[in-house]
Design an enzyme around this catalytic site. Structure first.
Site, PDB file in Angstrom:
ATOM      1  N   CYS A 163      -7.725   1.706   8.552  1.00 13.55           N
ATOM      2  CA  CYS A 163      -6.303   1.390   8.658  1.00 13.55           C
ATOM      3  C   CYS A 163      -5.715   1.894   9.981  1.00 13.55           C
ATOM      4  O   CYS A 163      -5.716   3.095  10.242  1.00 13.55           O
ATOM      5  CB  CYS A 163      -5.577   2.061   7.499  1.00 13.55           C
ATOM      6  SG  CYS A 163      -3.823   1.704   7.508  1.00 13.55           S
ATOM      7  N   PHE A 210      -8.221   4.751   3.227  1.00 18.78           N
ATOM      8  CA  PHE A 210      -7.789   3.997   4.406  1.00 18.78           C
ATOM      9  C   PHE A 210      -8.918   3.179   5.012  1.00 18.78           C
ATOM     10  O   PHE A 210      -8.815   2.717   6.145  1.00 18.78           O
ATOM     11  CB  PHE A 210      -7.202   4.948   5.461  1.00 18.78           C
ATOM     12  CG  PHE A 210      -5.865   5.526   5.076  1.00 18.78           C
ATOM     13  CD1 PHE A 210      -4.725   4.736   5.096  1.00 18.78           C
ATOM     14  CD2 PHE A 210      -5.744   6.846   4.681  1.00 18.78           C
ATOM     15  CE1 PHE A 210      -3.483   5.249   4.736  1.00 18.78           C
ATOM     16  CE2 PHE A 210      -4.502   7.378   4.324  1.00 18.78           C
ATOM     17  CZ  PHE A 210      -3.373   6.576   4.354  1.00 18.78           C
ATOM     18  N   THR A 218       0.829  -1.204   0.000  1.00 17.16           N
ATOM     19  CA  THR A 218       0.000   0.000   0.000  1.00 17.16           C
ATOM     20  C   THR A 218       0.866   1.258   0.000  1.00 17.16           C
ATOM     21  O   THR A 218       0.673   2.158  -0.813  1.00 17.16           O
ATOM     22  CB  THR A 218      -0.890   0.006   1.258  1.00 17.16           C
ATOM     23  OG1 THR A 218      -0.094  -0.408   2.365  1.00 17.16           O
ATOM     24  CG2 THR A 218      -2.078  -0.902   1.121  1.00 17.16           C
TER      25      THR A 218
HETATM   26  C1  HEM Z   1      -6.425  -1.783   7.154  1.00 17.40           C
HETATM   27  C2  HEM Z   1      -5.113   1.089   3.457  1.00 17.40           C
HETATM   28  C3  HEM Z   1      -0.624   1.421   5.333  1.00 17.40           C
HETATM   29  C4  HEM Z   1      -1.809  -1.777   8.775  1.00 17.40           C
HETATM   30  C5  HEM Z   1      -6.441  -1.023   6.005  1.00 17.40           C
HETATM   31  C6  HEM Z   1      -7.620  -0.820   5.170  1.00 17.40           C
HETATM   32  C7  HEM Z   1      -7.244  -0.036   4.133  1.00 17.40           C
HETATM   33  C8  HEM Z   1      -5.849   0.279   4.305  1.00 17.40           C
HETATM   34  C9  HEM Z   1      -8.127   0.433   2.985  1.00 17.40           C
HETATM   35  C10 HEM Z   1      -9.011  -1.423   5.402  1.00 17.40           C
HETATM   36  C11 HEM Z   1      -9.152  -2.724   4.672  1.00 17.40           C
HETATM   37  C12 HEM Z   1     -10.552  -3.287   4.701  1.00 17.40           C
HETATM   38  O1  HEM Z   1     -11.533  -2.580   4.941  1.00 17.40           O
HETATM   39  O2  HEM Z   1     -10.676  -4.497   4.450  1.00 17.40           O
HETATM   40  C13 HEM Z   1      -3.787   1.434   3.667  1.00 17.40           C
HETATM   41  C14 HEM Z   1      -3.055   2.372   2.832  1.00 17.40           C
HETATM   42  C15 HEM Z   1      -1.791   2.464   3.365  1.00 17.40           C
HETATM   43  C16 HEM Z   1      -1.729   1.595   4.527  1.00 17.40           C
HETATM   44  C17 HEM Z   1      -3.617   3.077   1.598  1.00 17.40           C
HETATM   45  C18 HEM Z   1      -0.603   3.280   2.907  1.00 17.40           C
HETATM   46  C19 HEM Z   1      -0.668   4.328   2.124  1.00 17.40           C
HETATM   47  C20 HEM Z   1      -0.546   0.602   6.439  1.00 17.40           C
HETATM   48  C21 HEM Z   1       0.625   0.410   7.277  1.00 17.40           C
HETATM   49  C22 HEM Z   1       0.288  -0.528   8.239  1.00 17.40           C
HETATM   50  C23 HEM Z   1      -1.106  -0.890   8.002  1.00 17.40           C
HETATM   51  C24 HEM Z   1       1.966   1.099   7.083  1.00 17.40           C
HETATM   52  C25 HEM Z   1       1.110  -1.101   9.379  1.00 17.40           C
HETATM   53  C26 HEM Z   1       2.254  -0.702   9.791  1.00 17.40           C
HETATM   54  C27 HEM Z   1      -3.152  -2.037   8.627  1.00 17.40           C
HETATM   55  C28 HEM Z   1      -3.889  -2.956   9.495  1.00 17.40           C
HETATM   56  C29 HEM Z   1      -5.215  -2.949   9.030  1.00 17.40           C
HETATM   57  C30 HEM Z   1      -5.265  -2.039   7.885  1.00 17.40           C
HETATM   58  C31 HEM Z   1      -3.311  -3.753  10.664  1.00 17.40           C
HETATM   59  C32 HEM Z   1      -6.392  -3.729   9.625  1.00 17.40           C
HETATM   60  C33 HEM Z   1      -7.056  -2.880  10.687  1.00 17.40           C
HETATM   61  C34 HEM Z   1      -8.234  -3.594  11.358  1.00 17.40           C
HETATM   62  O3  HEM Z   1      -9.071  -4.150  10.647  1.00 17.40           O
HETATM   63  O4  HEM Z   1      -8.290  -3.556  12.577  1.00 17.40           O
HETATM   64  N1  HEM Z   1      -5.384  -0.327   5.460  1.00 17.40           N
HETATM   65  N2  HEM Z   1      -2.956   0.988   4.657  1.00 17.40           N
HETATM   66  N3  HEM Z   1      -1.568  -0.194   6.910  1.00 17.40           N
HETATM   67  N4  HEM Z   1      -4.012  -1.509   7.675  1.00 17.40           N
HETATM   68 FE1  HEM Z   1      -3.513  -0.182   6.252  1.00 17.40          FE
END
Ligand code: HEM
Length: 463
Positions: free
Chosen positions: A407, A400, A273
């Site tokens: 996220c 996000f 991502t």
């Molecule tokens: C969940 C986007 C960076 C950890 C998500 C979701 C999106 C997203 C759209 C929701 C997914 C869903 O609804 O199924 C992004 C984007 C990023 C990014 C665009 C960078 C530009 C990161 C980073 C980390 C991370 C750097 C960790 C160091 C997580 C985690 C979840 C998550 C653990 C699950 C949260 C939960 O459901 O409790 N992300 N992410 N993400 N992201 Fe990111």
């Protein structure tokens, strides 16, 4: 008042309905199928796939499915396949799983503004390695943007989250973990677009996937063991939070198995991502020289040739706007999935049954002319500046994700991208390696630019 129900539009099915809408999908690039259908049948339509699938494409419907009383995230099929690697880790957990609630409460402060500030030095360390490597290559070297930003994101999570150095900038070949992960994501994606019966026929492929998963779990276990065997230090990172704390509500801790799932989760969720966003942003900037000049000017004014400090980051408003606008135009996560918690209606007329999954087409949402106007196709960071971002209609910008399942790494990613962009602009005059390059898209778990190469020329007088 009385509801006048209307049927949700559906494209014609194939072979007298036997094949449903499967032939409209593109297995090599699943999202593309949705994009095409949204253009033809949006802003709301349904498809006959392995189950009935509703798709929505505007802010109005997005706002409705972001209502936590009516909808929740249940991991869609592709994410369920990834559970082989990430189990009940945050990203792929079902809302009924206790570990999601425990880990969420435990990790929110560590991912919050104070926790992220503490990671500044280590983020700067990894970006400095990248910049040094680019400098040593010289101005004629073709930099494969996806590769190098993936190295960056991997190294940054490894170091900041659990004190492990993948050292991606010291080797030509990516760390085996990175390759194994790419393979697992690809094979998991393929499994999710086939029926269970078909999957049983792909035995060799499944053995390969499980063997990669095992190697990755072994590495995560090693990282945990190494930390456990060290004498106590005052280093506080995500791993130490998970190992040493208990949940304030239940008193429960996280098992070693779950911690391993969380480590794999951070790497899966955070590396492609972040990497894709950075590549897309450079593509946008290099194709829009006027915006490039603005971002360069801001970094010159705020940072100049001084050492970057954390206090400078909050002054990089235009850089922040470029990141936000890139995430609008080219969200690396293309679909967000929600499930109805009760029988309900969308738009006051389309019936959605309890348990029905509704996918939001994020690209269409981010191009909704009612929100973004007629120039929604253009890279216009100015629309994210001067309070305009805060004044957007609710749920119109969703790169996000949403609600409690949004996220958790957003602050982490934003800080990492600010640091990285500032350091690149400080030292280099970036160029497209192929001036006629036309954006090519590749799809895995995320959407990212393909075959996108840049060249980095050192700016005069910059060391
Ligand atoms: C969940 C986007 C960076 C950890 C998500 C979701 C999106 C997203 C759209 C929701 C997914 C869903 O609804 O199924 C992004 C984007 C990023 C990014 C665009 C960078 C530009 C990161 C980073 C980390 C991370 C750097 C960790 C160091 C997580 C985690 C979840 C998550 C653990 C699950 C949260 C939960 O459901 O409790 N992300 N992410 N993400 N992201 Fe990111």
């Amino acid at each position: 008042h009385e509801i006048k129900e209307e049927p949700i539009p559906q494209p014609p099915t194939h072979l007298f309905g036997l094949l449903g809408n499967f032939p409209d999908m593109d297995p090599s690039f699943p999202v593309r199928g949705f994009w095409k259908l949204t253009e033809l049948y949006g802003p709301i339509y349904k498809l006959a796939l392995d189950k009935e699938q509703v798709v929505i494409a505007t802010q109005q419907y997005m706002h409705e499915i972001c209502d936590p009383d009516r909808f929740e995230k249940i991991p869609p099929r592709a994410q369920q396949e990834i559970r082989a690697l990430t189990g009940d880790g945050l990203f792929t957990a079902f809302p009924t799983e206790q570990n999601w609630h425990v880990a969420h409460r435990m990790l929110i402060p560590a991912f919050g503004p104070l926790g992220i500030r503490k990671m500044f030095d280590e983020m700067l360390d990894i970006t400095s390695q990248m910049v040094l490597r680019w400098d040593r290559y010289g101005p004629n070297h073709r930099i494969n943007s996806s590769d190098d930003f993936t190295r960056l994101a991997f190294d940054t999570i490894g170091l900041c989250a659990f004190g492990y150095r993948f050292n991606e900038f010291y080797t030509d070949e990516a760390h085996p973990f990175a390759k194994q992960m790419g393979n697992v994501l690809k094979l998991s994606g393929a499994r999710s677009s086939r029926t269970n019966l078909e999957n049983r026929l792909h035995r060799a492929e499944e053995q390969e996937r499980q063997s990669d998963v095992k190697k990755m779990h072994d590495l995560c276990r090693e990282v945990v063991q190494a930390r456990k065997s060290q004498p106590p230090t005052d280093r506080k990172d995500l791993l130490s939070v998970m190992l040493d704390s208990v949940d304030r509500e239940t008193g429960a801790g996280l098992s070693e198995e779950n911690i391993i799932y969380q480590l794999a989760t951070f790497l899966v969720a955070g590396h492609e991502t972040t990497s894709a966003t950075l590549s897309f942003m450079w593509y946008n900037l290099l194709k829009n020289p006027e915006k490039f000049q603005k971002i360069q000017k801001e970094v010159d004014e705020v940072v100049g040739d001084r050492v970057l400090t954390i206090d400078m980051l909050s002054k990089l408003h235009y850089v922040d706007a470029c990141i936000k606008e890139t995430l609008r135009l080219s969200s690396p996560i293309a679909l967000i999935d929600k499930t109805a918690k009760q029988d309900t209606y969308l738009g006051g007329k389309y019936f959605i049954k309890k348990g029905q999954s509704v996918k939001a087409d994020i690209k269409a949402l981010h191009h909704d002319p009612a929100v973004w106007g007629d120039n929604h196709d253009e890279f216009e960071p100015e629309r994210m500046l001067d309070g305009k971002f805060q004044a957007l209609p609710p749920d119109s910008w969703k790169p996000f994700g949403d609600g409690v399942r949004a996220c958790i790494g957003r602050g982490f990613a934003e800080q990492e991208m600010l640091i990285n962009t500032a350091l690149i602009l400080q030292r280099f005059q970036p160029e497209l390696a192929d001036p006629g390059y036309v954006l090519e898209l590749h799809s895995t778990l995320t959407i990212k630019p393909g075959n996108f190469f840049m060249k980095m020329r050192r700016r005069p007088g910059r060391s």
